[in-house]
Every structure is written in C-alpha cells, then in structure tokens.
Design an enzyme around this catalytic site. Structure first.
Site, PDB file in Angstrom:
ATOM      1  CG  HIS A 100      -2.371   0.492   0.859  1.00 49.09           C
ATOM      2  ND1 HIS A 100      -3.367   0.308   1.641  1.00 49.09           N
ATOM      3  CD2 HIS A 100      -2.730   1.425  -0.006  1.00 49.09           C
ATOM      4  CE1 HIS A 100      -4.484   1.105   1.051  1.00 49.09           C
ATOM      5  NE2 HIS A 100      -3.919   1.604   0.092  1.00 49.09           N
ATOM      6  CG  HIS A 125      -3.916  -2.659   8.893  1.00 52.04           C
ATOM      7  ND1 HIS A 125      -4.029  -3.543   7.863  1.00 52.04           N
ATOM      8  CD2 HIS A 125      -3.473  -3.393   9.852  1.00 52.04           C
ATOM      9  CE1 HIS A 125      -4.049  -4.883   8.349  1.00 52.04           C
ATOM     10  NE2 HIS A 125      -3.697  -4.753   9.702  1.00 52.04           N
TER      11      HIS A 125
END
Length: 296
Positions: A100, A125
């Site tokens: 990411h 997250h």
C-alpha cells in the site's frame, strides 16, 4: 463522469512490508480475467504493464525507521507521473499493487490532475504511522500520514509543499490501529468507519455519508486486507473480522452508481498465501463492481 477508457498500471513492489509476495499481486489480478471483463463492460483498456521495481534482495534497507525508502520513493515518483498523464487524458487509472505504500505515488498524481479529489481508503489498518510511531518501520503503514502532511518523507513528490485535506479523506473498514495512529486520527478529525460502526449502521448508510462528505471526484484505494480473511486469505497482513463478500461488493456498487469514481488502486494481494487465486479473483470482481458491473 462518463469515462470509457481504463489504463492499467502494475506496481510489483513489496518493499514496504516485511512479508514477501504482494509483488505478484498485479499478475494475480490480471490473471483473473481483468482486461477481458473490462472490455465486456464496454471500456477501452490500455495496459501499461508493470513499473520496474527492485526486489529487497537487490537493495539496502537504508533507515530501519522507514525501510527501503529511497527505492519506494523512486517507484512512487514514476507512478505519480504516469497517473497524472492518464488523468490528463481523461482516462481512469487503475493501479494494481504491490503493497500500500504505492498510494503515495498514486495520490500525488491524482492531485496533480484533480486537486479537488477525495480519497476513500478501504483498509483493515489506518496506515497513518510515521517513522517515529511505527512499530515496524514498514512504509506500507505510513502512506496516509505522508499524504496528510504528517511526516517529512517523500519530499520529491511534493508532499512537503502540499497535502490532502483531512476532510477529503475517509477511512473505511478499519479494525486494527496502533496507538499513535489513534491519536493522530483524532487530532486531524479524519472520518473513520470502523468495522464496528459498519456492523451497526450498514453499508448503505455509510455509503450515503461518504458521498456527502466527498462531493467531488473520488479515488478508491482498496487494500484487500479490508476483506475478511475467510474470503480473501491471500493478503499481506490479514486480520479477522473484515468486510464480507457482499458488503464489499455493495460498497463498490453504490460508489459506481454515483458516477464519481475517477481512479482506483487495489493492493496487497499475496498469491503465496492464497488458494487457487481466490483473493485475486475477489479483487478483480471488486474492480468491476466499482466501475459499473451490475447483476441485471
């Protein structure tokens, strides 16, 4: 937003994480039939193939507080340029990760072309650690902090001169935050849809609020670990209790119906941990739902 051209960009990078394998994510999503199915939806598809990203075997960790930072920054710089070019052509960039941390480049290119865009960050997250708060030093846990201007990292991408307004960022599907992330998200006033809240209000109510809070073009940044690992086992950092198959597709379908999805990235598919490309197929299906595929 009547976009009929989709430009695919693969970023086979796992430098931002400790666990190997997400560098193969772009191949898994393509292998699920992505280009064919996008064409079936009526899109013109242009595949730019994969950016050239080194593996950790061929490079140095550099700082333990932000591992492989120079290499990640170089890849994000190339991605920024390409995403901006695609958007300036009025095409939709579809970025396939990779970990990411690539979002740092995607969103930089997005804001170069569409400075009023908002970002919907779909993830288990928060990814809002800084080098000082991160327990691991993994950069894939820092991209939100970077784009919000909360760290001096990635200066060559312009993040020291500008940042995404926290009011134009929404986190969705969150169920695991580090202590420093909780503090920073509260301080900045970022709208966070935890899984607990989604369980209570449901996806349709959450989607209505998202569309009210992000009135302009929307970038979808989808980490596949937002999905429940029972349905998406092949991800970089699995965490129990995520979005179900139908919840995830419904969210994408409601966003597609708004006509405001301007760009998208899907990250953290890890074929090493997957079963018969189950997660790659799930990711490919979510892309199609976000771009307008419907049951009837």
């Amino acid at each position: 937003m009547a976009i009929r051209d989709v430009d695919i960009v693969g970023v086979p990078m796992d430098l931002g994480a400790d666990r190997r394998g997400v560098d193969m994510g772009p191949y898994a999503i393509r292998y699920a039939g992505l280009e064919h199915d996008l064409c079936e939806l009526g899109f013109e598809v242009h595949d730019h193939h994969n950016l050239n990203v080194p593996g950790p075997e061929n490079t140095d960790v550099a700082s333990p507080k932000a591992k492989y930072l120079p290499q990640i920054e170089a890849a994000c710089h190339d991605l920024r340029t390409l995403v901006a070019e695609i958007l300036h052509e009025a095409h939709l960039p579809l970025v396939l990760g990779g970990d990411h941390s690539i979002a740092i480049g995607t969103i930089a290119g997005l804001l170069d072309a569409l400075p009023d865009a908002g970002v919907l960050w779909v993830d288990a997250h928060g990814d809002v650690n800084t080098p000082d708060t991160s327990p691991s030093g993994n950069v894939h846990g820092m991209p939100v902090a970077v784009v919000l201007g909360q760290t001096a990292l990635f200066g060559s991408l312009g993040w020291r001169e500008r940042h995404l307004d926290p009011a134009r960022l929404i986190l969705f599907g969150i169920r695991n935050l580090d202590p420093g992330e909780r503090v920073l998200l509260r301080q900045l006033g970022v709208r966070v849809f935890t899984m607990s809240e989604i369980d209570q209000v449901g996806v349709p109510a959450a989607a209505r609020e998202i569309l009210q809070l992000l009135p302009g073009p929307i970038h979808l940044s989808v980490d596949m670990d937002a999905m429940d690992p029972l349905e998406a086992p092949g991800v970089g950092t699995p965490w129990p209790g995520g979005l179900t198959y139908r919840e995830a597709h419904l969210a994408m379908e409601l966003l597609a119906a708004s006509g405001r999805v301007a760009s998208m990235e899907v990250v953290e598919v890890n074929p090493i941990a997957d079963h018969e490309n189950q997660t790659g197929k799930f990711a490919e299906g979510l892309i199609l739902s976000a771009l307008g595929r419907s049951i009837l």
